[in-house]
Structure formats: structure tokens, C-alpha cells
Design a protein around this motif. Structure first.
Motif, PDB file in Angstrom:
ATOM      1  N   LEU A  72      32.268  25.615  23.639  1.00 26.88           N
ATOM      2  CA  LEU A  72      33.134  25.644  22.473  1.00 26.88           C
ATOM      3  C   LEU A  72      32.889  24.351  21.718  1.00 26.88           C
ATOM      4  CD1 LEU A  72      34.394  27.977  24.084  1.00 26.88           C
ATOM      5  CD2 LEU A  72      36.551  27.331  23.036  1.00 26.88           C
ATOM      6  N   ASP A  73      32.411  24.504  20.487  1.00 24.05           N
ATOM      7  CA  ASP A  73      31.943  23.355  19.734  1.00 24.05           C
ATOM      8  C   ASP A  73      32.108  23.651  18.247  1.00 24.05           C
ATOM      9  OD1 ASP A  73      30.206  20.757  19.873  1.00 24.05           O
ATOM     10  OD2 ASP A  73      29.191  22.029  18.403  1.00 24.05           O
ATOM     11  N   GLU A  74      32.587  22.673  17.504  1.00 20.06           N
ATOM     12  CA  GLU A  74      32.812  22.879  16.072  1.00 20.06           C
ATOM     13  C   GLU A  74      31.524  23.207  15.324  1.00 20.06           C
ATOM     14  OE1 GLU A  74      32.872  18.267  14.530  1.00 20.06           O
ATOM     15  OE2 GLU A  74      34.590  19.026  15.624  1.00 20.06           O
ATOM     16  N   ARG A  75      30.371  22.887  15.901  1.00 22.29           N
ATOM     17  CA  ARG A  75      29.086  23.210  15.277  1.00 22.29           C
ATOM     18  C   ARG A  75      28.537  24.557  15.759  1.00 22.29           C
ATOM     19  NH1 ARG A  75      29.554  17.745  16.400  1.00 22.29           N
ATOM     20  NH2 ARG A  75      29.258  18.252  18.570  1.00 22.29           N
ATOM     21  N   GLY A  76      29.325  25.261  16.543  1.00 20.04           N
ATOM     22  CA  GLY A  76      28.887  26.540  17.106  1.00 20.04           C
ATOM     23  C   GLY A  76      28.935  27.675  16.101  1.00 20.04           C
ATOM     24  N   LEU A  78      30.262  30.941  14.277  1.00 16.45           N
ATOM     25  CA  LEU A  78      31.517  31.592  13.909  1.00 16.45           C
ATOM     26  C   LEU A  78      31.360  33.079  14.169  1.00 16.45           C
ATOM     27  CD1 LEU A  78      32.171  29.804  10.506  1.00 16.45           C
ATOM     28  CD2 LEU A  78      33.420  29.450  12.641  1.00 16.45           C
ATOM     29  N   ARG A 114      25.971  20.140  25.476  1.00 13.00           N
ATOM     30  CA  ARG A 114      25.856  21.115  24.382  1.00 13.00           C
ATOM     31  C   ARG A 114      24.482  21.772  24.398  1.00 13.00           C
ATOM     32  NH1 ARG A 114      28.267  17.400  20.957  1.00 13.00           N
ATOM     33  NH2 ARG A 114      26.247  16.925  20.029  1.00 13.00           N
ATOM     34  N   ARG A 120      26.822  28.692  21.682  1.00 10.71           N
ATOM     35  CA  ARG A 120      27.920  27.839  21.229  1.00 10.71           C
ATOM     36  C   ARG A 120      28.839  28.666  20.346  1.00 10.71           C
ATOM     37  NH1 ARG A 120      24.700  22.642  18.927  1.00 10.71           N
ATOM     38  NH2 ARG A 120      23.246  22.429  20.646  1.00 10.71           N
ATOM     39  N   SER A 122      32.348  28.527  17.799  1.00  9.87           N
ATOM     40  CA  SER A 122      33.262  27.703  17.017  1.00  9.87           C
ATOM     41  C   SER A 122      34.478  28.529  16.623  1.00  9.87           C
ATOM     42  CB  SER A 122      32.562  27.186  15.754  1.00  9.87           C
ATOM     43  OG  SER A 122      33.491  26.526  14.911  1.00  9.87           O
ATOM     44  N   LYS A 125      35.941  25.478  11.102  1.00 11.65           N
ATOM     45  CA  LYS A 125      35.581  24.111  10.730  1.00 11.65           C
ATOM     46  C   LYS A 125      36.649  23.095  11.115  1.00 11.65           C
ATOM     47  CE  LYS A 125      32.486  25.401   7.049  1.00 11.65           C
ATOM     48  NZ  LYS A 125      32.079  25.192   5.666  1.00 11.65           N
TER      49      LYS A 125
END
Length: 156
Positions: A72-76, A78, A114, A120, A122, A125
Motif C-alpha cells: 500500500l503506497d501513495e505511488r501505487g 489506483l 516497495r 502496489r 494506492s 493521492k
């Protein structure tokens, strides 16, 4: 397919824990007939204050061997809820035995962890508290099982 949520920090008694437990119970009931679950919550704590690298090492030690790792990563990526359901279904149908979702601490995940991830994900944002991310993930797991079962829980 077994599911693990591997996370930094201990979720104490309170509304987040109640929600997490409720959605994981729902997921297990809905997912059983679909060969999904059980879902296990695995938590680690960096009691020595070693930071992200120590957290990554602790997380790495609880990820099952051979698991598909989804960070789980904000750059993953959507995904819509139906896309997430399809993602899980495809892994299951391709013979994945373990799916491990990895949630870092307040500072996130190290680049090495990561990069070790097979995928990944997200939640948008915005950055979410890591304790709340567990609840959001557990709800989406339940929603995915409901979608795959044809249940009316998910409405389009």
C-alpha cells in the motif's frame, strides 16, 4: 487463497479495531465459498526506534514465503472496487496461495520493500493514517468478495 495484512504498529481497542474486526469477519464469511481467506492481521513494532529500515526488516520477516506482495503506497495503482475484486480473483485463479498486503508506519515503506512488492495499491493521492488504511483495506476485501459472489453490497 490466504490473505495477510502485514502492518507496522499495534491497533489497540477502539473504533478502528472494531471496524477492522467486523470487515474481516464479513470477508471470511463471504470469501470462504470463493476460496478467499482467511485473512490474518500480522503486526510488527519497531521497539528499538530503528526507523523505516528496521520496520522493513520486521515486515519482511512476517511475509509468507512465496506470497504475492502488494504494497500500500501513495505511488501505487489506483483501482476501482470492481478492478480490485478482479485483481484478487485473477491472483486466486492463477494459483496464488498467499496474498500479503504490506502497510508501512508513519513514514511509509523503504524503497527496497516497495521494489520487492509484486504490485502496489494506492487509496488515492491523499495520505491516510496507517491505522485507518487497515480498515479501508479490510472493507475493500469484503467488498471484493461481495462483488465476486454477486451480492448486492456493492452498488454501481
Amino acid at each position: 487463497m490466504k490473505v495477510q495484512i502485514c502492518a507496522v504498529g499495534r491497533l489497540r481497542t477502539g473504533p478502528e479495531k472494531d471496524l477492522l474486526d467486523d470487515y474481516l469477519t464479513r470477508f471470511e464469511r463471504s470469501g470462504r465459498a470463493l476460496s478467499l481467506g482467511p485473512c490474518q492481521m500480522l503486526e510488527v513494532e519497531d521497539k528499538k526506534g530503528g526507523g523505516m529500515s528496521a520496520e522493513a526488516e520486521l515486515l519482511g520477516s512476517i511475509i509468507p514465503d512465496g506470497a504475492h506482495i502488494c504494497a500500500l503506497d501513495e505511488r501505487g495503482k489506483l483501482m476501482s472496487s470492481p478492478d480490485f475484486a478482479q485483481f484478487i480473483s485473477t491472483l486466486r485463479d492463477d494459483g496464488c496461495r498467499d496474498l500479503a498486503f504490506v502497510i508501512g508506519g508513519a513514514d511509509g515503506l523503504t524503497p527496497n520493500l516497495r521494489n520487492r512488492a509484486n504490485s502496489r495499491l494506492s487509496f488515492g493521492k491523499m495520505v491516510w493514517p496507517h491505522m485507518l488504511a487497515r480498515v479501508m483495506l479490510s472493507e475493500q476485501l469484503y467488498r471484493a468478495a461481495s462483488i465476486l459472489a454477486g451480492s448486492p453490497y456493492h452498488r454501481v
